[in-house]
Write a protein that holds these residues in place. Structure first.
Motif, PDB file in Angstrom:
ATOM      1  N   ASN A   1     -22.472   0.246 -43.313  1.00 19.88           N
ATOM      2  CA  ASN A   1     -22.952   1.611 -43.057  1.00 19.88           C
ATOM      3  C   ASN A   1     -23.015   1.905 -41.559  1.00 19.88           C
ATOM      4  N   GLU A   2     -23.476   0.920 -40.780  1.00 18.63           N
ATOM      5  CA  GLU A   2     -23.537   1.106 -39.331  1.00 18.63           C
ATOM      6  C   GLU A   2     -22.135   1.242 -38.748  1.00 18.63           C
ATOM      7  N   LEU A   3     -21.175   0.494 -39.283  1.00 21.80           N
ATOM      8  CA  LEU A   3     -19.798   0.593 -38.807  1.00 21.80           C
ATOM      9  C   LEU A   3     -19.196   1.949 -39.163  1.00 21.80           C
ATOM     10  N   ILE A   4     -19.551   2.465 -40.334  1.00 23.79           N
ATOM     11  CA  ILE A   4     -19.092   3.813 -40.711  1.00 23.79           C
ATOM     12  C   ILE A   4     -19.652   4.833 -39.726  1.00 23.79           C
ATOM     13  N   GLU A   5     -20.937   4.718 -39.400  1.00 23.19           N
ATOM     14  CA  GLU A   5     -21.553   5.625 -38.427  1.00 23.19           C
ATOM     15  C   GLU A   5     -20.878   5.498 -37.061  1.00 23.19           C
ATOM     16  N   LEU A   6     -20.559   4.272 -36.657  1.00 22.37           N
ATOM     17  CA  LEU A   6     -19.881   4.052 -35.380  1.00 22.37           C
ATOM     18  C   LEU A   6     -18.543   4.784 -35.366  1.00 22.37           C
ATOM     19  N   SER A   7     -17.790   4.652 -36.442  1.00 27.15           N
ATOM     20  CA  SER A   7     -16.485   5.302 -36.537  1.00 27.15           C
ATOM     21  C   SER A   7     -16.634   6.822 -36.485  1.00 27.15           C
ATOM     22  N   GLU A   8     -17.589   7.367 -37.228  1.00 29.29           N
ATOM     23  CA  GLU A   8     -17.778   8.820 -37.259  1.00 29.29           C
ATOM     24  C   GLU A   8     -18.269   9.354 -35.917  1.00 29.29           C
ATOM     25  N   HIS A   9     -19.159   8.604 -35.261  1.00 31.34           N
ATOM     26  CA  HIS A   9     -19.708   9.053 -33.982  1.00 31.34           C
ATOM     27  C   HIS A   9     -18.648   9.092 -32.889  1.00 31.34           C
ATOM     28  N   TYR A  10     -17.771   8.095 -32.875  1.00 29.51           N
ATOM     29  CA  TYR A  10     -16.779   7.990 -31.808  1.00 29.51           C
ATOM     30  C   TYR A  10     -15.413   8.519 -32.216  1.00 29.51           C
ATOM     31  N   LEU A  11     -15.343   9.226 -33.333  1.00 24.41           N
ATOM     32  CA  LEU A  11     -14.058   9.728 -33.807  1.00 24.41           C
ATOM     33  C   LEU A  11     -13.295  10.529 -32.752  1.00 24.41           C
ATOM     34  N   PRO A  12     -13.975  11.353 -31.934  1.00 26.33           N
ATOM     35  CA  PRO A  12     -13.210  12.052 -30.896  1.00 26.33           C
ATOM     36  C   PRO A  12     -12.477  11.096 -29.950  1.00 26.33           C
ATOM     37  N   LYS A  13     -12.986   9.868 -29.825  1.00 27.33           N
ATOM     38  CA  LYS A  13     -12.322   8.875 -28.985  1.00 27.33           C
ATOM     39  C   LYS A  13     -11.296   8.083 -29.790  1.00 27.33           C
ATOM     40  N   LYS A  14     -11.108   8.455 -31.034  1.00 25.31           N
ATOM     41  CA  LYS A  14     -10.125   7.803 -31.883  1.00 25.31           C
ATOM     42  C   LYS A  14     -10.480   6.337 -32.153  1.00 25.31           C
ATOM     43  N   VAL A  15     -11.396   6.135 -33.055  1.00 24.35           N
ATOM     44  CA  VAL A  15     -11.802   4.796 -33.460  1.00 24.35           C
ATOM     45  C   VAL A  15     -11.441   4.609 -34.923  1.00 24.35           C
ATOM     46  N   ARG A  16     -10.656   3.589 -35.200  1.00 24.41           N
ATOM     47  CA  ARG A  16     -10.322   3.225 -36.580  1.00 24.41           C
ATOM     48  C   ARG A  16     -10.977   1.904 -36.884  1.00 24.41           C
ATOM     49  N   ILE A  17     -11.612   1.812 -38.058  1.00 25.24           N
ATOM     50  CA  ILE A  17     -12.210   0.549 -38.485  1.00 25.24           C
ATOM     51  C   ILE A  17     -11.608   0.185 -39.825  1.00 25.24           C
TER      52      ILE A  17
END
Length: 171
Positions: free
Chosen positions: A83-99
Motif C-alpha cells: 500500500n505504501e508503494l502504491i502511494e509512492l507511485s501515485e504521489h510521484y507520478l508526475p515524475k514518472k515512477v513505475r513500480i
C-alpha cells in the motif's frame, strides 16, 4: 495505480530500439536539428523496500535537458509495504515512477533485466536500493553522458566508492 504483478503484454523479441534510433536520426535530419532531451531510465531493484531510501531516489533533481523515468522492481512479493508503494507511485507520478512486483524473489540481476525490458530510454542508470544518492546525481550523469557518452560503449559514468573499512570490503 501504475503497479502490476503480471507483465503488461506478451513479449515478442524484435530489435525495436535499433529501429527507433534510426527513425529518430531520420526525423532529426529532416528537421535539421537534434532532440535536445536525453532520455534516462533509473532502474532500482529492491528487496528491502526501504521507503525512505526509495523516496530519496525518486526525489532527485531532474535536469531540464533530460527526460527521466524511475522503474522500481520489487523483488519481495511478500512485502508488507504494498500500500505504501502504491502511494509512492501515485504521489510521484508526475515524475514518472513505475513500480513492478516480481512473482517470486528472483534476485537483483533478474530484477535489473526486468527493469531493462520495461525501459524505452536511450540511457539506463542502475541503482541498488541501499545506495545513498545526492540530489545532483542525475545532473552529473547527464553531464557525463553529454561529455563522454558517445565515446565509450557501455559507458556508465563516474562513481565514488567509499574506502574499505574491513578485510571483506578490500577484496
Amino acid at each position: 495505480p501504475n503497479i502490476t504483478n503480471k507483465p503488461r503484454y506478451n513479449v515478442i523479441n524484435y530489435p525495436w530500439r535499433d529501429t527507433l534510433i534510426q527513425d529518430v536520426k531520420f526525423v532529426e535530419n529532416k528537421l535539421g536539428f537534434s532532440c535536445p532531451k536525453i532520455t534516462l531510465d533509473v532502474i532500482v531493484p529492491t528487496f528491502r523496500t526501504d521507503l525512505n531510501k526509495l523516496k530519496k531516489i525518486v526525489e532527485m533533481d531532474i535536469p531540464d535537458e533530460s527526460d527521466v523515468m524511475f522503474i522500481i522492481i520489487v523483488d519481495n512479493p511478500s512485502t508488507l509495504l504494498k500500500n505504501e508503494l502504491i502511494e509512492l507511485s501515485e504521489h510521484y507520478l508526475p515524475k514518472k515512477v513505475r513500480i513492478r512486483f516480481n512473482y517470486e524473489n528472483v534476485g537483483a540481476s533478474i530484477s535489473r533485466n526486468r527493469g531493462l525490458d520495461e525501459s524505452s530510454s536511450e540511457w539506463i542508470l542502475f541503482l541498488d536500493d541501499d545506495v545513498i544518492v545526492y540530489n545532483d546525481l542525475l545532473s552529473e550523469y547527464i553531464k557525463n553522458i553529454k561529455d563522454y557518452g558517445s565515446k565509450f560503449c557501455g559507458f556508465v559514468g563516474n562513481t565514488k566508492i567509499p574506502q574499505a573499512t574491513n578485510y571483506i570490503q578490500s577484496g
